[in-house]
Design a protein around this motif. Structure first.
Motif, mmCIF file in Angstrom:
data_model
loop_
_atom_site.group_PDB
_atom_site.id
_atom_site.type_symbol
_atom_site.label_atom_id
_atom_site.label_comp_id
_atom_site.label_asym_id
_atom_site.label_seq_id
_atom_site.Cartn_x
_atom_site.Cartn_y
_atom_site.Cartn_z
ATOM 1 N N UNK A 42 0.873 -1.168 0.000
ATOM 2 C CA UNK A 42 0.000 0.000 0.000
ATOM 3 C C UNK A 42 0.910 1.216 0.000
ATOM 4 N N UNK A 43 0.747 2.089 -0.994
ATOM 5 C CA UNK A 43 1.515 3.338 -1.086
ATOM 6 C C UNK A 43 0.663 4.438 -0.455
ATOM 7 N N UNK A 44 1.196 5.043 0.594
ATOM 8 C CA UNK A 44 0.430 6.016 1.379
ATOM 9 C C UNK A 44 1.274 7.277 1.566
ATOM 10 N N UNK A 45 0.670 8.464 1.488
ATOM 11 C CA UNK A 45 1.447 9.707 1.623
ATOM 12 C C UNK A 45 1.943 9.988 3.045
ATOM 13 N N UNK A 46 1.481 9.226 4.005
ATOM 14 C CA UNK A 46 1.903 9.436 5.395
ATOM 15 C C UNK A 46 0.839 10.157 6.189
ATOM 16 N N UNK A 47 1.022 10.129 7.491
ATOM 17 C CA UNK A 47 0.068 10.775 8.376
ATOM 18 C C UNK A 47 0.774 11.558 9.461
ATOM 19 N N UNK A 48 0.038 12.444 10.102
ATOM 20 C CA UNK A 48 0.559 13.233 11.210
ATOM 21 C C UNK A 48 -0.384 13.056 12.391
ATOM 22 N N UNK A 49 0.188 13.029 13.588
ATOM 23 C CA UNK A 49 -0.564 12.756 14.805
ATOM 24 C C UNK A 49 -0.106 13.708 15.898
ATOM 25 N N UNK A 50 -1.037 14.111 16.767
ATOM 26 C CA UNK A 50 -0.696 14.945 17.923
ATOM 27 C C UNK A 50 -1.019 14.204 19.208
ATOM 28 N N UNK A 51 -0.142 14.379 20.189
ATOM 29 C CA UNK A 51 -0.419 13.988 21.567
ATOM 30 C C UNK A 51 -0.748 15.303 22.278
ATOM 31 N N UNK A 52 -2.035 15.674 22.326
ATOM 32 C CA UNK A 52 -2.420 16.960 22.917
ATOM 33 C C UNK A 52 -2.601 16.838 24.436
ATOM 34 N N UNK A 53 -2.057 17.810 25.147
ATOM 35 C CA UNK A 53 -2.158 17.825 26.605
ATOM 36 C C UNK A 53 -2.694 19.190 27.032
ATOM 37 N N UNK A 171 -0.740 4.386 20.923
ATOM 38 C CA UNK A 171 0.054 3.826 22.023
ATOM 39 C C UNK A 171 1.521 4.188 21.854
ATOM 40 N N UNK A 172 2.041 4.047 20.650
ATOM 41 C CA UNK A 172 3.445 4.380 20.383
ATOM 42 C C UNK A 172 3.730 5.845 20.682
ATOM 43 N N UNK A 173 2.881 6.730 20.192
ATOM 44 C CA UNK A 173 3.097 8.168 20.385
ATOM 45 C C UNK A 173 2.952 8.572 21.846
#
Length: 183
Positions: A42-53, A171-173
């Motif tokens: 699967x070719x995917x452009x990537x994603x971005x994630x926030x750990x908001x506090x 979980x990783x983030x």
């Protein structure tokens, strides 16, 4: 540590599906150790994630319906990187759309492959702090069914250990953020 590049020799490539968010390819390859065969990716452009506090020390998560799993997962806000978009811009937009919060302080946590056995997608993770609730948050995407959930670090750790449905990128983030905050 960077990913060592050892590209396989491409013998044949077929695009089987071009989608809105990803493409599916099957390729005949010769791997660096000499083995030949067909591999799907699967070719995917990537994603971005926030750990908001929040300023009170609560994690801002979303409980989101995921059709592939036929249920709701507890996740940090995240989104697919648009063409020519910086991952930091992606997550700033997604945080506002999905949670109704804006972060005034950002730190990079790093990036990691999501499912390297069948996808080239990388997740770019960020720590989002000094949050403020927006008076008029942007409209969520039509296909998103999201509930915002605030949890303490201990409550979230208990949810992980109890086996609550939580995706791997979250979980990783979370643990990446905990390591950064403990320095």
């Amino acid at each position: 540590m960077s990913l060592g590049q050892e590209p396989p020799e491409l013998i044949e490539n077929r695009l089987f599906y071009r989608g809105r968010k990803f493409n599916f390819e099957v390729s005949k390859l010769r791997l660096p150790m000499g083995v030949e065969g067909y591999w799907e990716v699967i070719r995917h452009p990537g994603g971005a994630l926030a750990v908001p506090i929040t300023p009170e020390g609560k994690l801002v998560l979303v409980r989101q319906y995921r059709f592939a799993l036929k249920g709701r997962l507890l996740e940090f806000p995240a989104g697919t990187i648009e063409p020519n978009e910086d991952p930091a811009e992606t997550i700033k937009r997604e945080l506002e759309e999905e949670t109704g919060y804006r972060a005034n302080r950002w730190q990079t946590l790093g990036k990691f492959p999501l499912a390297p056995g069948y996808s080239d997608e990388f997740i770019y993770a960020f720590l989002a702090q000094d949050l403020e609730k927006l008076e008029q948050p942007p409209q969520q995407d039509d296909d998103e069914d999201i509930e915002v959930v605030l949890m303490s670090f201990k409550e979230f750790e208990a949810a992980i250990m109890a086996g609550e449905p939580i995706d791997a990128k979250t979980i990783t983030s979370f643990f990446m953020a905990r390591l950064l905050l403990s320095e």
